[in-house]
Scaffold this motif. Sequence first.
Motif, short mmCIF file in Angstrom:
data_model
loop_
_atom_site.label_atom_id
_atom_site.label_comp_id
_atom_site.label_asym_id
_atom_site.label_seq_id
_atom_site.Cartn_x
_atom_site.Cartn_y
_atom_site.Cartn_z
N GLY A 183 0.80 -1.22 0.00
CA GLY A 183 0.00 0.00 0.00
C GLY A 183 0.83 1.26 0.00
N THR A 184 2.15 1.13 0.22
CA THR A 184 3.03 2.30 0.26
C THR A 184 3.23 2.88 -1.15
N VAL A 185 3.13 4.19 -1.24
CA VAL A 185 3.45 4.91 -2.49
C VAL A 185 4.44 6.01 -2.15
N ASN A 186 5.29 6.38 -3.10
CA ASN A 186 6.25 7.46 -2.84
C ASN A 186 5.64 8.83 -3.10
N ALA A 187 6.45 9.86 -3.00
CA ALA A 187 5.96 11.22 -3.15
C ALA A 187 5.35 11.47 -4.53
N LYS A 188 5.77 10.69 -5.52
CA LYS A 188 5.23 10.83 -6.87
C LYS A 188 3.97 9.99 -7.08
#
Length: 346
Positions: free
Chosen positions: A299-304
Amino acid sequence: MAKQIVSIISVLLFSFMIFSEVKGAKKSYGIYDTNTAKKLFVFGDSYVDSGNFLHSESYKPPNGMTFPGSPAGRFCDGRIITDYIASYLKIESPTPYALRNSSNMQYGINFAYGGTGIFNTSIDGPNMTVQIDSLEKLIQQNIYTKIDLQSSIALVNAGGNDYTNALKTGRFLDLPAFMESLVKQMSVNLNRIHSLGINKVAVGSLIPIGCLPTLNAISFRTNCIGLFNLVSQDHNKKLLEAIQKLNNQTGKSVFITLDLYNSFLSTIETMQKKRAENSTLMNPLQPCCDAKNLGDSCGTVNAKGEKQYSLCENPKVSFFWDNVHPSQNGWSAVYTMLQPSLAQLT
């Protein structure tokens, strides 16, 4: 006289119709005598948490993709063991404590919180003692009565995060003493749940932690790590002894054990054998939702907004959903193996 009889009959018919409509409305809207309804009270960690960790990945895609189709606060693609046990009891899954003000509490309350343990293992999450405190407050507020509790069941699963935290803090160096203190506190907690009026308490044994993808990676996901599984075995031996002692003190079988250890291990071994015969089947030691980097999770996504995980083709054939938690398929298989034990709850 005939007119009087007709009038009486009319009144009785009218009363019956009104009663039937009210009864029907109660059934339709879920309003009923809560004193006679069976309830489920849940304590522990993410394995049984159905939505208390509001700001976690459990409320982000792809969690919940199998059921109900979108994130629902479970660390899983669908149903977890709490849902299956509630279904076995013929009730809906109990409302998460965090959502108690906006949901119906007639089926009980789920106090479990992802990342927590018997001791303090999380900065924000309530440990098991605090979770029991929350139930006690609801009792003091007369949300639940003595009759409610007598006909209710408690589900408890905790300990895994305590061992993970012990590895980080160094308490693992004196494992026997730590294990002793952990089981002792679990025993205190279980006795307290019973003292509040709940007469049936189902306690999950510690899973074979050496099979978790986060640990079996050192074997390149070919097998469970036996050394870590020995920790689970020793813990479970002490837990069973503590539960037997509690039952002896009460003079009846209040506490039952749900053998998660052997249910996990047996299911994984069965899936491995099937895969040996058919290499296209998924490796049960491989997570379906695999984090790309250390520190990331499903479920983790980066700043983009880019996903920091990869997803398997079909979660419905996996055993593990992510590096720690079973998939709905995994939980379903485990639940099937636990059903003989669950018969003791009814």
